[in-house]
Design a protein around this motif. Sequence first.
Motif, PDB file in Angstrom:
ATOM      1  N   LYS A 381       0.900  -0.889   0.050  1.00 21.70           N
ATOM      2  CA  LYS A 381      -0.037  -0.051  -0.269  1.00 21.70           C
ATOM      3  C   LYS A 381       1.251   1.417   0.050  1.00 21.70           C
ATOM      4  CE  LYS A 381      -3.897  -2.417   2.310  1.00 21.70           C
ATOM      5  NZ  LYS A 381      -4.719  -1.630   3.749  1.00 21.70           N
ATOM      6  N   GLU A 382       2.108   1.312   0.307  1.00 23.83           N
ATOM      7  CA  GLU A 382       2.569   2.469   0.702  1.00 23.83           C
ATOM      8  C   GLU A 382       3.692   2.374  -0.040  1.00 23.83           C
ATOM      9  OE1 GLU A 382       5.663   4.403   4.119  1.00 23.83           O
ATOM     10  OE2 GLU A 382       5.412   2.182   4.299  1.00 23.83           O
ATOM     11  N   THR A 383       4.341   1.821  -0.891  1.00 21.14           N
ATOM     12  CA  THR A 383       5.609   1.659  -2.400  1.00 21.14           C
ATOM     13  C   THR A 383       5.119   1.207  -3.226  1.00 21.14           C
ATOM     14  OG1 THR A 383       6.307  -0.599  -1.369  1.00 21.14           O
ATOM     15  CG2 THR A 383       6.985   1.600  -0.157  1.00 21.14           C
ATOM     16  N   GLY A 384       3.770   0.519  -3.534  1.00 24.68           N
ATOM     17  CA  GLY A 384       3.597  -0.045  -4.546  1.00 24.68           C
ATOM     18  C   GLY A 384       3.713  -1.841  -4.789  1.00 24.68           C
ATOM     19  N   LEU A 385       4.648  -2.273  -3.803  1.00 19.66           N
ATOM     20  CA  LEU A 385       5.856  -3.252  -3.798  1.00 19.66           C
ATOM     21  C   LEU A 385       4.770  -3.659  -3.518  1.00 19.66           C
ATOM     22  CD1 LEU A 385       8.785  -1.380  -3.508  1.00 19.66           C
ATOM     23  CD2 LEU A 385       8.797  -2.027  -5.974  1.00 19.66           C
ATOM     24  N   SER A 386       5.242  -5.628  -4.780  1.00 18.84           N
ATOM     25  CA  SER A 386       4.253  -6.296  -4.116  1.00 18.84           C
ATOM     26  C   SER A 386       5.174  -7.381  -2.836  1.00 18.84           C
ATOM     27  CB  SER A 386       3.869  -7.381  -5.449  1.00 18.84           C
ATOM     28  OG  SER A 386       4.917  -7.819  -5.767  1.00 18.84           O
ATOM     29  N   ALA A 387       4.749  -8.732  -2.105  1.00 20.21           N
ATOM     30  CA  ALA A 387       5.936  -9.719  -1.979  1.00 20.21           C
ATOM     31  C   ALA A 387       6.642 -10.569  -3.217  1.00 20.21           C
ATOM     32  CB  ALA A 387       4.893 -11.006  -1.852  1.00 20.21           C
ATOM     33  N   ASP A 389       8.435  -8.609  -6.064  1.00 24.57           N
ATOM     34  CA  ASP A 389       9.205  -7.354  -6.019  1.00 24.57           C
ATOM     35  C   ASP A 389      10.343  -8.673  -4.683  1.00 24.57           C
ATOM     36  OD1 ASP A 389       8.564  -6.604  -8.236  1.00 24.57           O
ATOM     37  OD2 ASP A 389       6.440  -5.641  -6.224  1.00 24.57           O
ATOM     38  N   VAL A 390       9.788  -8.322  -3.794  1.00 24.56           N
ATOM     39  CA  VAL A 390      10.873  -8.522  -2.181  1.00 24.56           C
ATOM     40  C   VAL A 390      11.609 -10.047  -2.588  1.00 24.56           C
ATOM     41  CG1 VAL A 390      10.715  -8.837  -0.378  1.00 24.56           C
ATOM     42  CG2 VAL A 390       9.332  -6.636  -0.930  1.00 24.56           C
ATOM     43  N   ALA A 391      10.717 -10.751  -3.054  1.00 24.61           N
ATOM     44  CA  ALA A 391      11.459 -12.096  -2.994  1.00 24.61           C
ATOM     45  C   ALA A 391      12.088 -12.097  -4.214  1.00 24.61           C
ATOM     46  CB  ALA A 391      10.579 -12.712  -3.588  1.00 24.61           C
ATOM     47  N   LYS A 392      12.134 -11.667  -5.734  1.00 25.91           N
ATOM     48  CA  LYS A 392      12.758 -11.214  -6.354  1.00 25.91           C
ATOM     49  C   LYS A 392      14.482 -10.865  -6.640  1.00 25.91           C
ATOM     50  CE  LYS A 392      10.444 -13.265 -10.321  1.00 25.91           C
ATOM     51  NZ  LYS A 392      11.089 -14.500 -10.975  1.00 25.91           N
ATOM     52  N   ALA A 393      14.213  -9.177  -5.324  1.00 28.56           N
ATOM     53  CA  ALA A 393      15.155  -8.447  -4.928  1.00 28.56           C
ATOM     54  C   ALA A 393      16.581  -9.736  -4.226  1.00 28.56           C
ATOM     55  CB  ALA A 393      15.102  -7.569  -3.864  1.00 28.56           C
ATOM     56  N   LEU A 394      15.749 -10.594  -3.797  1.00 25.83           N
ATOM     57  CA  LEU A 394      16.397 -11.308  -2.577  1.00 25.83           C
ATOM     58  C   LEU A 394      17.405 -12.366  -3.826  1.00 25.83           C
ATOM     59  CD1 LEU A 394      13.608 -12.858   0.030  1.00 25.83           C
ATOM     60  CD2 LEU A 394      16.695 -11.464   0.668  1.00 25.83           C
ATOM     61  N   ILE A 395      17.343 -12.339  -4.530  1.00 24.49           N
ATOM     62  CA  ILE A 395      17.652 -13.473  -5.672  1.00 24.49           C
ATOM     63  C   ILE A 395      19.236 -12.747  -5.756  1.00 24.49           C
ATOM     64  CG2 ILE A 395      17.898 -14.483  -7.446  1.00 24.49           C
ATOM     65  CD1 ILE A 395      15.529 -14.890  -7.820  1.00 24.49           C
ATOM     66  N   ASP A 396      19.176 -11.474  -6.047  1.00 17.72           N
ATOM     67  CA  ASP A 396      20.423 -10.095  -6.337  1.00 17.72           C
ATOM     68  C   ASP A 396      21.063 -10.445  -4.733  1.00 17.72           C
ATOM     69  OD1 ASP A 396      19.937  -9.796  -8.819  1.00 17.72           O
ATOM     70  OD2 ASP A 396      19.219  -7.618  -8.442  1.00 17.72           O
ATOM     71  N   ARG A 397      21.079 -10.319  -3.872  1.00 17.46           N
ATOM     72  CA  ARG A 397      21.544 -10.990  -3.065  1.00 17.46           C
ATOM     73  C   ARG A 397      22.231 -12.551  -2.213  1.00 17.46           C
ATOM     74  NH1 ARG A 397      18.599  -6.928  -3.446  1.00 17.46           N
ATOM     75  NH2 ARG A 397      19.212  -4.611  -2.312  1.00 17.46           N
ATOM     76  N   ARG A 450      12.894  -3.753 -10.439  1.00 15.05           N
ATOM     77  CA  ARG A 450      13.662  -4.394 -11.539  1.00 15.05           C
ATOM     78  C   ARG A 450      14.330  -5.046 -11.559  1.00 15.05           C
ATOM     79  NH1 ARG A 450      15.112   1.601 -12.102  1.00 15.05           N
ATOM     80  NH2 ARG A 450      17.039   1.029 -10.465  1.00 15.05           N
ATOM     81  N   ALA A 451      14.772  -5.868 -10.120  1.00 14.84           N
ATOM     82  CA  ALA A 451      15.204  -7.228  -9.633  1.00 14.84           C
ATOM     83  C   ALA A 451      14.818  -8.457 -10.241  1.00 14.84           C
ATOM     84  CB  ALA A 451      15.568  -6.677  -7.783  1.00 14.84           C
ATOM     85  N   PRO A 452      15.474  -9.327 -10.575  1.00 15.44           N
ATOM     86  CA  PRO A 452      16.440  -9.325 -10.185  1.00 15.44           C
ATOM     87  C   PRO A 452      17.318  -8.920 -11.567  1.00 15.44           C
ATOM     88  CG  PRO A 452      15.951 -11.445 -10.533  1.00 15.44           C
ATOM     89  CD  PRO A 452      14.899 -10.975 -11.014  1.00 15.44           C
ATOM     90  N   THR A 453      18.705  -8.394 -11.378  1.00 14.89           N
ATOM     91  CA  THR A 453      19.905  -8.643 -12.086  1.00 14.89           C
ATOM     92  C   THR A 453      21.131  -8.591 -12.367  1.00 14.89           C
ATOM     93  OG1 THR A 453      20.429  -6.396 -11.128  1.00 14.89           O
ATOM     94  CG2 THR A 453      18.722  -5.433 -11.809  1.00 14.89           C
TER      95      THR A 453
END
Length: 474
Positions: A381-387, A389-397, A450-453
């Motif tokens: 609700k605050e950022t427009g990002l979904s679960a 998106d967060v999961a994809k960002a973990l892949i880059d890490r 944009r993740a994962p990159t």
Amino acid sequence: MKTIFETGARGRGLDILPKLDVPEAAIPDSMKRASAPRLPQVSEVELSRHYSRLEKRSFGVNDGFYPLGSCTMKYNPAIDEEMASLTNFASVHPLQGEKYSQGCLEILYTAQKWLCEITGMDMATMQPAAGAHGEFTGLAIIKAYHASRGDCRDEIVIPDSAHGTNPASASMAGFKVVSVKSGEDGCVDVEALKKAVGPKTAGLMLTNPNTLGVFDRNISEITRIIHDAGGLNYYDGANLNAIAGVVKPGDMGFDVTHLNLHKTFATPHGGGGPGSGPVAVKTLLADFLPDGVAVKTADGYALSRPGRSIGRVRSFCGNFSVVVKAVCYMLSLGGDGIREASQVAVLNANYLKKLVCERYESAVDGICMHEFVLTLEGLKKETGLSALDVAKALIDRGMHPPTMYFPLIVHEALMFEPTETESPEMLEYASKMMKEIYDKALSDPDSIHRAPTKTVIGRPDEVEAARNPVIKFY
């Protein structure tokens, strides 16, 4: 990357496959191919490089943190693989006869005995090939039990937080599914359960701790309600890693359970296999077990057929190599070690939950068991990002994403299960990365979207891929 059919050239081959050990004259013409199979023609080095390239494109427990909730992606000790690879196990022929398979039958018998001890059951079968197969087998046993009594019961009660395979297995077994809602605490609504049961209730399918990582405090009352209605209680053993060696499903009032050897007992199961889903039952259901239960006799070990068996649910004795690994795992840990593994799994989950919830919102407050669920509804609700998106960002890490959008009763859900094989340092790193993603979501949401990159494949169009798959035929 090229497929293996696009590698090599006509006439190339290798010598790693064993020579034909059956005289060609012994093969009847009716079983011979009319033409050669369309197989790739590659050298040994080309084959080795092809699979090495594939390995580098995948992610497994040996590569990094793999907190896939409800899947128990724990590390598999190398000794398990070594034991399963012993020649007399790996090369045994399923038709060579009981007299020449005593060691293998002893393994099956030992597995049955120890799994019954762990679950509080009386008899088991090792046949089912995986968890859902075990579910179906257990339900078929329940169905046969009621039929033997002339009791026409055709309803299975299942909580709304259940694994998706539960209602699917019940439907395949010919039952109608009666869904029961969960309460605010994530546990079964006892009053709703009382209204759901009746003369048509064949049984209950329940996971405890449940998919929210909560041990149902009303479990004894829940199983009693089903028994009082004339039904049986089925325990989904998918989350046994939280309680093995601590509490037994049989003591909670369950009559039948399946276990996931490829989860709780450390056989890797990523990529769809291998699996094993043995089913253990109380004495009143033992006579309905599938044909092929290992028993100890005066002359050694043998396979028996229970008097009112539901028949066979799989060829031979199931996925035997997975059973070998599980027995080796149990031997390595012993009773105290199995209990400690469960306790550390719960400790790790609670430690990670406390760290992560300094930023994120938990779906259920309080102490969890071996896994926990976050809800990212507020962040969305605050950022427009979904679960997602967060999961994809973990892949880059350098981490595998947790389970997404499950259970369905939690909006924007992420389910974490760190297992007992992760160190405190890894849990702290995972928490640090989760917090970094959260802060980045607030300051630069596009970078998370944009993740994962850093991967070979970024974000494929999953809908398009499902509707119009690209398939090559050779």
